[in-house]
Design an enzyme around this catalytic site. Sequence first.
Site, PDB file in Angstrom:
ATOM      1  CG  HIS A 258       1.919  -6.119   0.110  1.00  0.00           C
ATOM      2  ND1 HIS A 258       0.817  -5.239   0.410  1.00  0.00           N
ATOM      3  CD2 HIS A 258       1.034  -7.232  -0.218  1.00  0.00           C
ATOM      4  CE1 HIS A 258      -0.356  -5.712   0.174  1.00  0.00           C
ATOM      5  NE2 HIS A 258      -0.390  -6.870  -0.059  1.00  0.00           N
TER       6      HIS A 258
ATOM      7  CG  HIS B 196      -1.247  -2.339  -3.407  1.00  0.00           C
ATOM      8  ND1 HIS B 196       0.525  -2.179  -2.790  1.00  0.00           N
ATOM      9  CD2 HIS B 196      -2.301  -2.876  -2.719  1.00  0.00           C
ATOM     10  CE1 HIS B 196       0.019  -2.220  -1.668  1.00  0.00           C
ATOM     11  NE2 HIS B 196      -1.369  -2.624  -1.353  1.00  0.00           N
TER      12      HIS B 196
ATOM     13  CE  LYS C 294     -10.719  -4.051   1.740  1.00  0.00           C
ATOM     14  NZ  LYS C 294      -9.434  -4.934   1.255  1.00  0.00           N
TER      15      LYS C 294
HETATM   16  C1  BG6 Z   1      -3.268  -4.078   1.443  1.00  0.00           C
HETATM   17  C2  BG6 Z   1      -4.835  -2.784   1.346  1.00  0.00           C
HETATM   18  O1  BG6 Z   1      -2.657  -2.699   1.433  1.00  0.00           O
HETATM   19  O2  BG6 Z   1      -3.453  -4.969   0.259  1.00  0.00           O
HETATM   20  C3  BG6 Z   1      -6.263  -4.188   1.870  1.00  0.00           C
HETATM   21  O3  BG6 Z   1      -4.494  -1.764   2.636  1.00  0.00           O
HETATM   22  C4  BG6 Z   1      -5.619  -5.383   1.126  1.00  0.00           C
HETATM   23  O4  BG6 Z   1      -6.957  -3.552   1.679  1.00  0.00           O
HETATM   24  C5  BG6 Z   1      -4.656  -6.053   0.741  1.00  0.00           C
HETATM   25  O5  BG6 Z   1      -6.789  -5.755   1.192  1.00  0.00           O
HETATM   26  C6  BG6 Z   1      -4.397  -6.642  -0.436  1.00  0.00           C
HETATM   27  O6  BG6 Z   1      -3.630  -7.790  -0.229  1.00  0.00           O
HETATM   28  P1  BG6 Z   1      -3.592  -9.098  -1.437  1.00  0.00           P
HETATM   29  O7  BG6 Z   1      -1.720  -9.217  -1.028  1.00  0.00           O
HETATM   30  O8  BG6 Z   1      -4.364  -9.821  -0.793  1.00  0.00           O
HETATM   31  O9  BG6 Z   1      -3.701  -8.956  -2.793  1.00  0.00           O
END
Ligand code: BG6
Length: 489
Positions: free
Chosen positions: A177, A239, A337
């Site tokens: 994403h 990511h 985190k």
């Molecule tokens: C997800 C992870 O892919 O991305 C999560 O599994 C994480 O652990 C999240 O919190 C973070 O996404 P964003 O868009 O909030 O940065």
Amino acid sequence: MAELVPVEPFDIVVFGATGDLALRKLVPALFHRWCDGQISESSRIIAASRDDLEQEAFRKIAAKHIHPGNGDRAQKWTEFAQRLIYIAIDSSGEGEGWETLSKSLDHDPEKVRLFYLALPSSLYGPISSALAKHELNTPNARVVLEKPIGSDFHSARQVNDQVGEVFEENAIFRIDHYLGKETVQNLLILRFANFLFEPLWNANGIDHVQITAAESLGAGKRAAYYDRSGALRDMVQNHLLQLACLVAMEPPASLEPDAVRTEKLKVLRALKPISADAIAHDVVRGQYQAGAVDGKTVPGYVEELGHGTETETFVGIRAHIDNWRWAGVPFYMRTGKRMSERRSEIIVQFKPIPHDVVGAVHGAMHANRLVIRLQPDEGVKLMLMTKDPGPGGLRLRYVPLNLSYAEHFEKDYPDAYERLLMDVVRGNLSLFMRRDEVEAAWRWVDGIIQAWDLGHAKMYGYPAGTDGPTQSALLLAREDREWFDAFSA
Ligand code: BG6
């Protein structure tokens, strides 16, 4: 003005519908697209999970994550909820649920069908086989796979093989994403629609790159999943490496999906393996302990989980890309985190000027820096040296040319999942990972995992609400560099 083009009618089946991702992201994303009129009335949204729930019970659970309130939004929710069908299903492919699913789908072979697997990747193979067994993989069917796909190279390859037996590669949408975030897409535009950066975008012009994805939240309700994954598999393998690819790749011939994906693959393959000997030097792993976040005391990861664990909640990495463009340029990446704040950004630090002709009386000379802020407060800043106006000697100031999304653009644009879901309906693979990319990313990450498994790296604690273990700062300090902490730097 942004223009919303409605997508063709589709049926979507969300497997894992009662899970965190489906309830927090996918159902709301579909609802928002419905509210904006992008989803046609003949589309169907089928929520599937193994939980034995009545239709109304599922709609109520979903509504809790949507907060329809009153007025127009509540009306839209009523319309949307009527299209939301819940089916209890067994992922093994047996049982009544599969018959019900088959009956709930439109059997027009031309209609676009999406199967979104918001489940652990060990179920992707069995579900794909079940879809084939029940002849649900029609010519226009697409499958969406959530990350992480597998937990290492071999398991990822196995999952890809199993899904590949049922779906062609161009019907497999491996979602990351981060690639759907506006600022991430803008990175391509910034690099390839401006002449300014490209001549300097290499080891001659760039000192180093920093990529940060910091979260202030802990593992929370997802602890059961997270503890099997950890920060390296959950964030870096996908990511962070995808962001590194977009920063580091060669200009593609076009923005066609395979042109971009092939260039990203080259970067992943050029990542210098981090050997077991180098691991303590180049990688920092950490786990949060009790601390304070936003003024509130929070427990440590182990207390939250209720038992001891060797899972990392922070990783900091010093990586190198072994090719001409990036020779000798470190890519520092970190994610964690329970850090001091939620902040994701890419910082490109340019080299210092070769000779100071200014000799200013006040103010230090700084090298230019490009800051791409993914979230929150999306924006791009280019840090420049300027003369502080007015009399009193030659004074220098380091100031930003500031492109704030909030100030320059419409505030409401679809979030990453909304955008990506509509891309799947359109069949646009640009922002999805190809099989070879996922596997190449695992090959590199596997090196780190293996070194950890051999006991070649310590686990450092860090108090919740801080920026990770102090060793993370040392990763850069050893080379006379530092993490840039504030967007306003
Ligand atoms: C997800 C992870 O892919 O991305 C999560 O599994 C994480 O652990 C999240 O919190 C973070 O996404 P964003 O868009 O909030 O940065």
